[in-house]
Design an enzyme around this catalytic site. Sequence first.
Site, PDB file in Angstrom:
ATOM      1  N   HIS A   1     105.647  86.100   3.894  1.00 13.90           N
ATOM      2  CA  HIS A   1     104.387  86.493   4.521  1.00 13.90           C
ATOM      3  C   HIS A   1     104.547  86.284   6.035  1.00 13.90           C
ATOM      4  O   HIS A   1     104.095  85.272   6.565  1.00 13.90           O
ATOM      5  CB  HIS A   1     103.246  85.633   3.963  1.00 13.90           C
ATOM      6  CG  HIS A   1     101.891  86.116   4.329  1.00 13.90           C
ATOM      7  ND1 HIS A   1     100.782  85.935   3.546  1.00 13.90           N
ATOM      8  CD2 HIS A   1     101.445  86.786   5.419  1.00 13.90           C
ATOM      9  CE1 HIS A   1      99.731  86.465   4.119  1.00 13.90           C
ATOM     10  NE2 HIS A   1     100.107  86.974   5.264  1.00 13.90           N
TER      11      HIS A   1
ATOM     12  N   GLU B   1     104.239  90.338   2.295  1.00 17.52           N
ATOM     13  CA  GLU B   1     102.781  90.279   2.387  1.00 17.52           C
ATOM     14  C   GLU B   1     102.356  90.324   3.847  1.00 17.52           C
ATOM     15  O   GLU B   1     103.063  89.808   4.710  1.00 17.52           O
ATOM     16  CB  GLU B   1     102.256  88.954   1.833  1.00 17.52           C
ATOM     17  CG  GLU B   1     102.625  88.663   0.412  1.00 17.52           C
ATOM     18  CD  GLU B   1     102.200  87.246   0.006  1.00 17.52           C
ATOM     19  OE1 GLU B   1     102.141  86.997  -1.191  1.00 17.52           O
ATOM     20  OE2 GLU B   1     101.955  86.414   0.896  1.00 17.52           O
TER      21      GLU B   1
ATOM     22  N   HIS C   1      98.180  82.039  -4.957  1.00 17.41           N
ATOM     23  CA  HIS C   1      97.548  81.049  -4.088  1.00 17.41           C
ATOM     24  C   HIS C   1      97.183  79.799  -4.848  1.00 17.41           C
ATOM     25  O   HIS C   1      96.358  79.834  -5.750  1.00 17.41           O
ATOM     26  CB  HIS C   1      96.314  81.582  -3.336  1.00 17.41           C
ATOM     27  CG  HIS C   1      96.324  81.108  -1.915  1.00 17.41           C
ATOM     28  ND1 HIS C   1      95.958  79.843  -1.561  1.00 17.41           N
ATOM     29  CD2 HIS C   1      96.756  81.706  -0.786  1.00 17.41           C
ATOM     30  CE1 HIS C   1      96.128  79.704  -0.256  1.00 17.41           C
ATOM     31  NE2 HIS C   1      96.628  80.804   0.240  1.00 17.41           N
TER      32      HIS C   1
HETATM   33  N1  PXP Z   1      99.611  85.326  -2.069  1.00 17.86           N
HETATM   34  C1  PXP Z   1      99.216  85.459  -0.782  1.00 17.86           C
HETATM   35  C2  PXP Z   1      98.580  86.739  -0.362  1.00 17.86           C
HETATM   36  C3  PXP Z   1      99.423  84.435   0.155  1.00 17.86           C
HETATM   37  O1  PXP Z   1      99.023  84.580   1.427  1.00 17.86           O
HETATM   38  C4  PXP Z   1     100.058  83.250  -0.268  1.00 17.86           C
HETATM   39  C5  PXP Z   1     100.339  82.156   0.728  1.00 17.86           C
HETATM   40  O2  PXP Z   1     101.234  82.643   1.692  1.00 17.86           O
HETATM   41  C6  PXP Z   1     100.459  83.147  -1.618  1.00 17.86           C
HETATM   42  C7  PXP Z   1     100.209  84.191  -2.492  1.00 17.86           C
HETATM   43  C8  PXP Z   1     101.143  81.924  -2.156  1.00 17.86           C
HETATM   44  O3  PXP Z   1     100.275  80.825  -2.112  1.00 17.86           O
HETATM   45  P1  PXP Z   1     100.839  79.340  -2.289  1.00 17.86           P
HETATM   46  O4  PXP Z   1     101.728  79.074  -1.106  1.00 17.86           O
HETATM   47  O5  PXP Z   1      99.607  78.494  -2.305  1.00 17.86           O
HETATM   48  O6  PXP Z   1     101.605  79.302  -3.572  1.00 17.86           O
END
Ligand code: PXP
Length: 240
Positions: free
Chosen positions: A44, A71, A191
């Site tokens: 990301h 992302e 997330h």
């Molecule tokens: N999906 C998106 C759109 C995110 O922004 C993130 C964090 O970068 C994640 C998934 C993954 O989340 P986590 O780091 O809490 O596992």
Amino acid sequence: MNTKLSVNVNKIALLRNSRGGNVPNVIQFAKDCERYGADGITVHPRPDERHITRDDVYALKEVVTTEFNIEGYPSEDFIRMVLDVKPTQCTLVPDAPDQLTSDHGWDTLKHEDFLRDVIRELQKNGIRVSLFIDPIRALLEGALKTETDRIEFYTGPYAHDYSLNREEAVKSFALAAQWCDELQLGVNAGHDLSLQNLRYFREQLPNLMEVSIGHALVNDCLYLGLQNVVSMYKRELGTL
Ligand code: PXP
């Protein structure tokens, strides 16, 4: 359905950037995740490059042999990079440039035209698209109109409420996943998913195609490796 695990390597880049140099090595980490069974690698890149840099994105494209998922907010810069790199999947998030972490999904009704144009351009270039979204029926219907391939549920609220009442916490996601089946939208999620809350989520969403996990997974690497590593250092000091 087998749910794919895409490992988000942002945190590894954050640790590297805190020192300069190349430790830990993000590219090696991604390759090893794949070697140990990960089905994909997620990044990301943020506009300020505070963790993943543009150079990382290009370097990862050269080595990732599973699914590469990028992302980000679809700014002109971001879209140009994604079209150049051509990952397997691009997950669009509605983040402000300086946002700490994603904390809500798209308003697909308000941004329908903008999203449709972006999605078309990505799909024309062979890139699968996923839209970060909250589990709300009207937003899913909006997502369908954008012609996205998949949605990614923002699972922060599920993770937060899991320990209070997991049946309640998962309810809106399980129902929304059924709607996705009706609407023929593929379902991803991410997330704050973790070793504690992942299995139940997967069990309640039989059509869950992919999860992307970073924060908890890296934290688990630290804790589950800690005992071994402290012992190894003590051995080097001759005190074990
Ligand atoms: N999906 C998106 C759109 C995110 O922004 C993130 C964090 O970068 C994640 C998934 C993954 O989340 P986590 O780091 O809490 O596992």
